[in-house]
Scaffold this active site. Structure first.
Site, PDB file in Angstrom:
ATOM      1  N   ASP A 152      -2.973   2.362  -6.115  1.00 37.30           N
ATOM      2  CA  ASP A 152      -1.830   2.437  -5.205  1.00 37.30           C
ATOM      3  C   ASP A 152      -1.677   1.203  -4.320  1.00 37.30           C
ATOM      4  O   ASP A 152      -0.893   1.207  -3.387  1.00 37.30           O
ATOM      5  CB  ASP A 152      -1.949   3.692  -4.321  1.00 37.30           C
ATOM      6  N   GLU A 153      -2.441   0.162  -4.596  1.00 32.29           N
ATOM      7  CA  GLU A 153      -2.323  -1.038  -3.774  1.00 32.29           C
ATOM      8  C   GLU A 153      -2.231  -2.252  -4.677  1.00 32.29           C
ATOM      9  O   GLU A 153      -2.623  -2.211  -5.831  1.00 32.29           O
ATOM     10  CB  GLU A 153      -3.561  -1.225  -2.880  1.00 32.29           C
ATOM     11  N   ASP A 200       0.873  -1.176   0.000  1.00 29.92           N
ATOM     12  CA  ASP A 200       0.000   0.000   0.000  1.00 29.92           C
ATOM     13  C   ASP A 200       0.908   1.223   0.000  1.00 29.92           C
ATOM     14  O   ASP A 200       1.658   1.442   0.938  1.00 29.92           O
ATOM     15  CB  ASP A 200      -0.879  -0.046   1.263  1.00 29.92           C
TER      16      ASP A 200
END
Lengths: 78, 418
Positions: B111-112, B15
């Site tokens: 973003d993960e 993350d």
């Protein structure tokens, strides 16, 4: 003062896709030759602000970083 | 479950911390020690806060707030307009780093992502080693920090990445998950949202441990199939695989949503927007050669409370009229106009290929003509631009309808269950 300096670069692109910067033109117009290329890798420039392929160069006895951010080249002001 | 006999997997969940804000701060060293927020276009009313850095966070600024709310808390706030091209580029660069360790990379939003590194111990070391290497490389190569969770299933890996921020690795093993995971509030678990959390709390289930220790049949009575699924999640029995790179591109649904330039106040406004969205959804269905069997709408009032409803169509379709009518029907049946509406979404799911055989109606086959007409309109759009042929209704309020949803960027996590 902004520590990111965009520079003009002459570079040699060989047939395998490798890029070797030969000279750089500093913001005051002086042109410096890249005496030796020490290292090439993807890296972030925390000082200049940006990312790109980082060329560690030896210019006039000094070790400096030269970044290629998708075709826009920049260096960090000391 | 016979867990001892199954090879333990090693799954990482990465993350990137304060993703949008971190990228912007990287590019602008002069704002790094100031409170920074990244926001949308305030004039088009997309001006909510999309991301913030830790300094702004400590001042109490929250994602999703309006800019003026945040400015009250912190007048010296630095506003940065979101630049999605930049974020997509960094997302791709991060994935290139992950790709050095495994071919099983499943992005979850921009973003993960999960990485399955099972079986690479001999090459790169333990899961924790790899997590630390990845964090180091994110710092060196992209100037970003990431939190990594390491576990044997995707659920706990994701939980782990949320436990310690920024720039940290959290390992959750079969030996320590009782201490690390079970005391956490049940809302931390993936897919426990507002309403499930309320139902669970009514039954005195407050922590993940409470959930795990409950009898599975009780949970099934309470939540249906979801009860079973969540019980498995809480006990670490989740066996979902991390998909191979590229596998995730199979389209499961096609949807568009928009935050409108002004609040919608009546059915007529809603109808206009639904037509714009349905046109775009239908055009994209046709482009990919699909028809949908289910239509769903999402509605968000100006109190920012949102809900979703879905309904089945009698026949699969890629026509905007069918989709819009269904969407409008769902809307009318489910909205009471307690609040004006801020954003709307329309989605077609349950996709079948467009050339699938269908049972024709004995008397009314006007849809066949409509399909040919839709194809012609697509061609006109392609040749003469998006606004060359439009519904007449679009002209009722050009300010409201003057957008092309297809060109809007759409970045949100795809469903965990594929």
């Amino acid at each position: 003062m902004n520590s990111k300096v965009f520079v003009e670069v002459t570079a040699k692109h060989d047939i395998y896709g490798n890029v070797r910067p030969l000279t750089i033109k500093w913001e005051d117009g002086r042109v410096f030759e890249v005496d030796r290329l020490i290292d090439v890798r993807q890296a972030a420039s925390l000082k200049g602000g940006g990312v790109g392929i980082r060329y560690t160069c030896n210019i006039m006895g000094k070790q400096v970083y030269l970044y290629d951010d998708e075709g826009k080249w920049f260096m960090e002001r000391k | 479950m016979g867990g001892e006999f199954i090879m333990r997997r090693t799954i990482l969940h990465v993350d990137l911390n304060n993703y949008y804000a971190s990228v912007e701060c990287l590019y602008r060293p002069e704002i790094r020690d100031k409170p920074v927020i990244v926001c949308g276009d305030a004039e088009a009313r997309h001006g909510i806060i999309l991301a913030k850095n830790y300094i702004a966070k400590n001042l109490g600024v929250k994602t999703g707030e309006a800019i003026w709310e945040a400015k009250q808390k912190c007048p010296s706030l630095v506003l940065v307009r979101a630049d999605f091209q930049k974020y997509l580029r960094f997302s791709r660069l991060a994935r290139e780093i992950y790709a050095d360790y495994s071919d099983k990379i499943e992005p979850y939003g921009i973003d993960e992502g999960w990485i399955d590194v099972t079986g690479t111990e001999q090459i790169f070391g333990t899961g924790q080693d790899i997590a630390n290497q990845i964090r180091q490389r994110l710092r060196d190569e992209l100037g970003l920090t990431g939190s990594v969770g390491v576990s044997w299933n995707k659920i706990f890996a994701k939980l782990g990445s949320d436990l310690k921020k920024p720039d940290a690795t959290t390992v959750i093993t079969a030996d320590n998950f009782h201490e690390k995971v079970w005391p956490l509030p049940v809302g931390e678990l993936l897919y426990v949202g507002r309403s499930i959390k309320r139902k669970l709390q009514n039954r005195a289930i407050y922590t993940i441990g409470d959930l795990a220790k409950r009898d599975i049949s009780d949970l099934k009575l309470l939540l249906g199939v979801w009860g079973e699924t969540l019980w498995h999640f809480a006990n670490g029995f989740d066996a979902a695989t991390v998909r191979l790179t590229g596998e995730s591109s199979i389209i499961k649904s096609i949807g568009n949503s928009t935050t409108t330039p002004r609040d919608l106040v009546n059915n007529q406004d809603v109808k206009l927007i639904i037509y714009v969205l349905a046109e775009s959804v239908a055009a994209r269905l046709r482009k990919h050669g699909f028809k949908c069997k289910t239509v769903s709408i999402s509605v968000r009032g100006n109190d920012l409370m949102s809900f979703e409803r879905q309904g089945k169509l009698s026949d699969p379709t890629f026509l905007s009229n069918d989709i819009a009518n269904k969407a409008m029907e769902l809307f009318k049946a489910n909205y009471r106009w307690d609040n004006p509406i801020r954003s709307l979404g329309v989605r077609g799911s349950d996709l079948v290929t467009a050339d699938t055989h269908v049972q024709l109606d004995l008397f009314d086959n006007s849809n066949l003509d409509a399909e040919i007409l839709a194809g012609t309109v697509d061609m006109l759009h392609k040749r003469f631009g998006h606004y060359s042929v439009q519904r007449c209704a679009m002209l009722l309020d050009r300010h409201l309808t003057g957008f092309n949803p297809e060109q809007d960027h759409i970045i949100h996590p795809i469903s965990y269950f594929k």
